[in-house]
Design a protein around this motif. Structure first.
Motif, PDB file in Angstrom:
ATOM      1  N   ALA A  47     -36.095   2.820  31.837  1.00 23.74           N
ATOM      2  CA  ALA A  47     -35.487   4.142  31.967  1.00 23.74           C
ATOM      3  C   ALA A  47     -35.238   4.759  30.601  1.00 23.74           C
ATOM      4  O   ALA A  47     -35.458   5.960  30.392  1.00 23.74           O
ATOM      5  CB  ALA A  47     -34.188   4.046  32.754  1.00 23.74           C
ATOM      6  N   TRP A  71     -36.890   8.441  29.297  1.00 23.58           N
ATOM      7  CA  TRP A  71     -36.107   9.657  29.084  1.00 23.58           C
ATOM      8  C   TRP A  71     -35.672   9.841  27.636  1.00 23.58           C
ATOM      9  O   TRP A  71     -34.802  10.666  27.350  1.00 23.58           O
ATOM     10  CB  TRP A  71     -34.900   9.678  30.012  1.00 23.58           C
ATOM     11  N   TYR A  97     -27.372  14.367  39.155  1.00 25.34           N
ATOM     12  CA  TYR A  97     -28.485  13.791  39.908  1.00 25.34           C
ATOM     13  C   TYR A  97     -29.278  14.854  40.673  1.00 25.34           C
ATOM     14  O   TYR A  97     -30.126  14.525  41.502  1.00 25.34           O
ATOM     15  CB  TYR A  97     -28.019  12.719  40.895  1.00 25.34           C
ATOM     16  N   ARG A 116     -35.124   4.740  45.819  1.00 22.41           N
ATOM     17  CA  ARG A 116     -34.433   4.553  44.533  1.00 22.41           C
ATOM     18  C   ARG A 116     -35.437   4.545  43.370  1.00 22.41           C
ATOM     19  O   ARG A 116     -35.222   5.236  42.364  1.00 22.41           O
ATOM     20  CB  ARG A 116     -33.640   3.243  44.570  1.00 22.41           C
ATOM     21  N   LEU A 117     -36.504   3.777  43.489  1.00 18.06           N
ATOM     22  CA  LEU A 117     -37.471   3.685  42.397  1.00 18.06           C
ATOM     23  C   LEU A 117     -38.223   5.004  42.212  1.00 18.06           C
ATOM     24  O   LEU A 117     -38.524   5.402  41.083  1.00 18.06           O
ATOM     25  CB  LEU A 117     -38.451   2.551  42.661  1.00 18.06           C
ATOM     26  N   HIS A 143     -37.071   7.978  42.797  1.00 15.14           N
ATOM     27  CA  HIS A 143     -36.168   8.924  42.150  1.00 15.14           C
ATOM     28  C   HIS A 143     -36.044   8.648  40.654  1.00 15.14           C
ATOM     29  O   HIS A 143     -35.882   9.583  39.856  1.00 15.14           O
ATOM     30  CB  HIS A 143     -34.794   8.884  42.814  1.00 15.14           C
ATOM     31  N   GLU A 144     -36.140   7.402  40.276  1.00 10.10           N
ATOM     32  CA  GLU A 144     -36.122   7.080  38.844  1.00 10.10           C
ATOM     33  C   GLU A 144     -37.336   7.677  38.132  1.00 10.10           C
ATOM     34  O   GLU A 144     -37.280   7.951  36.931  1.00 10.10           O
ATOM     35  CB  GLU A 144     -36.098   5.557  38.648  1.00 10.10           C
ATOM     36  N   GLU A 145     -38.416   7.889  38.889  1.00 10.55           N
ATOM     37  CA  GLU A 145     -39.626   8.483  38.336  1.00 10.55           C
ATOM     38  C   GLU A 145     -39.681   9.989  38.591  1.00 10.55           C
ATOM     39  O   GLU A 145     -40.672  10.640  38.245  1.00 10.55           O
ATOM     40  CB  GLU A 145     -40.859   7.820  38.947  1.00 10.55           C
TER      41      GLU A 145
END
Length: 616
Positions: free
Chosen positions: A59, A63, A205, A343-344, A346-348
């Motif tokens: 992460a 970012w 978020y 979840r994964l 959304h991290e992308e």
């Protein structure tokens, strides 16, 4: 996101680069765009501007932008004649009609990290840019965050300082009192310390709902920004000023990627179906899930349509459907596999929509619908039925869309899904139609009784306009009910449906009126199942859609990769057709790309090169 002054509409775009939240920049002059002229305003988002430390996690790598890259990107913006404006300026443009400079762009930063002050601000000053910084007020003064002296210094020098809540809590799941305090409190704190009003709110978020939007308005904010790909459920709201989408720049992005972003177009392959028919199932292993997300991120896929319901079996907790497969996968993985995907993804910065096969039971003779209600809920023609197999249509059992029992149970199913996954971005309703093979169906006892009572007609004529419209209405009414269920529980959720192609098949055989679903706002968009292995027919069918739905902003073109596993050139040609028509595609399906990695390479090339050509 682009805003058109002449039409008053927002147009959403994305790039390989961009998936999270941003702040804003302002140039030294404005006024080149007079009132009434069109203004396209890309909004960018940055988080960390710093060199990566040794051992940085995934992460952090994603970012964090190095100061050198950030400088190069700002240089590209200046060199190509773009003029940064702040979110405050964009808000004044939207609300008061004040002018903007020629080729405006918003550059924003989230959270208030100290490295933004240390590394980004000097570069912004080098180019005489101003920016918007969305600050978490409760973090000011903490070790990795700016202190009040630094925040005030930026504000005094012309930077736009706006709130990003007090503690960065997910507002859509907080009790109303706490959510209200996050919004009102952060505004009050900033205004007291900066001695100036703040007018723009950034949802933590990117998460919001109707109640949260109302609180933001009540607090006195004029606009609000969200995160594209995480909660884009209001793309088609009449008032979009409180859901302005932003796009985050990733650590590996170069100025060329910024150029692609400014092309203002979605990737040609914007969505990907993930089917349960692939073997092994995507839910069967963490490795399979991780590989899916990695590919989608690398390929620039914006949305995953993940199948979680087919054959009256669910891959989520359910009492309406048979959830045995879900329970098995959950036990094998020691976690909910669909929740892991969400979840994964959304991290992308990727949206996840649950894909539901609504009315088809496939060949599941042990379905709960049949056990509970018998064959009475299966749609049928007028031929005599002596055994269960006589109800098969195109090797499937189809539920009757007008049956009240079917509608009630499917509505409960949607409710179970929405409650189980509060971070779910959307739902796509598939198989919401009558069978179209020898399309003389709908002759269930319940349906006939309701038709006669509603119309006063006692005789049923297959060619009667009234009977045809009745069946069309049954499909639409079911869709309206399911959409209402989803949006009542989750006002911010996106809802879509699949549409048969060509249109004549949909309207006259499957009894789908998908153009009306779009024009009346019943759904946010329709994905057309344009599965033809003949590229000329493929393009002809899509071109005809313009006659039914002007513009393609709420239409996705399904591309049947499953038919083209051994036909890479045709696959490439059909994607080129989608691009030439100005549409975005939804690929069916991921398993087919796994069968032929050459198709994956075409998708990556198309998304990262063809679609993001600069307009210059």
């Amino acid at each position: 996101m682009f805003f058109s002054r002449t039409t008053g509409e927002f147009f959403v775009f994305s790039a390989t680069v961009i998936f999270l939240t941003v702040c804003a920049l302002v140039s030294g002059y404005c006024g080149d765009i007079a009132p009434g002229e069109k203004a396209d305003v890309p909004i960018l988002l940055y988080h960390h501007i710093a060199d990566l430390p040794a051992g940085a996690g995934r992460a952090q790598r994603r970012w964090t932008i190095s100061p050198e890259k950030f400088d190069a990107q700002m240089g590209w913006i200046a060199q190509h004649g773009f003029h940064p404006v702040t979110m405050a300026q964009l808000t004044a443009y939207l609300k008061q009609g004040l002018p903007l400079p020629y080729k405006p762009v918003v550059i924003s930063f989230d959270d208030g990290w100290k490295d933004q002050y240390r590394n980004a601000v000097p570069i912004l000053k080098k180019y005489d840019f101003s920016a918007t910084f969305f600050i978490i007020t409760g973090s000011i003064g903490h070790s990795e965050y700016m202190n009040w002296e630094q925040v005030r210094e930026m504000s005094d020098s012309g930077m736009d300082i706006e709130p990003h809540s007090h503690t960065h809590a997910r507002l859509s799941v907080l009790p109303p009192g706490q959510a209200r305090e996050e919004i009102f409190g952060s505004k009050k704190i900033l205004e007291e310390h900066l001695h100036k009003p703040v007018s723009v709110f950034a949802y933590p978020y990117g998460s919001y709902g109707d109640d949260v939007i109302s609180m933001v308005k009540d607090a006195g904010f004029d606009t609000a920004v969200t995160v594209n790909g995480l909660n884009g459920g209001y793309l088609f709201r009449a008032d979009r000023s409180y859901v302005l989408s932003r796009y985050a720049v990733e650590g590996e992005d170069d100025p060329e990627d910024i150029a692609r972003l400014f092309s203002g177009r979605d990737p040609v392959c914007s969505a990907l179906f993930v089917s349960l028919v692939q073997h092994p199932s995507i839910f069967s292993s963490r490795e399979g899930i991780d590989a899916l997300i990695e590919f989608a991120g690398n390929a620039g896929i914006k949305t995953l349509f993940v199948q979680v319901y087919r054959q009256n079996k669910s891959w989520f907790p359910s009492k309406v459907a048979d959830s045995a497969e879900y329970e098995k996968c959950r036990n094998d993985l020691s976690e909910d596999p669909f929740a892991r995907i969400i979840r994964l993804a959304h991290e992308e910065g990727i949206q996840v929509h649950a894909w539901l096969n609504i009315l088809s039971l496939s060949q599941n003779q042990d379905s709960r619908f049949l056990k509970k209600y018998g064959t009475d809920v299966l749609t049928r023609n007028i031929k005599e039925k002596k055994k269960l197999g006589d109800y098969l249509i195109d090797a499937q059992y189809f539920l009757e869309p007008g049956d009240p029992r079917v509608r009630e149970d499917l509505s409960k199913l949607v409710g179970e899904l929405v409650r189980a996954y509060p971070d779910l971005d959307g739902i796509q309703f598939d198989y919401i139609r009558y069978p179209d093979k020898e399309p003389h169906y709908g002759y269930t006892r319940s349906n006939l009784e309701r038709f006669k009572k509603a119309t006063g007609l006692q005789a049923i004529d297959e060619e009667s306009p009234a009977w045809k419209e009745w069946r069309r209405a049954q499909v639409t009414e079911l869709l309206v009910l399911l959409v209402k269920t989803a949006r009542t529980l989750r006002p911010g959720i996106q809802v879509s449906a699949t549409g048969c192609m060509p249109y004549v098949r949909a309207y006259h055989e499957a009894y789908q009126d998908w153009p009306s679903w779009v024009s009346l706002g019943i759904v946010d968009f329709v994905t057309l199942m344009n599965y033809s292995s003949d590229p000329r027919q493929f393009k002809r069918w899509l071109a005809a859609v313009k006659e039914k739905v002007p513009g393609f902003s709420n239409i996705k073109a399904g591309v049947g990769a499953y038919k083209l596993v051994r036909a890479q050139k045709i696959f490439d040609r059909e994607l080129r057709c989608v691009e030439e028509l100005g549409m975005t595609g939804a690929l069916f399906h991921y398993g087919s790309l796994l069968e032929n990695p050459g198709l994956k390479s075409i998708v990556i090339r198309k998304n990262k090169r063809d679609i993001y050509r600069s307009r210059e």
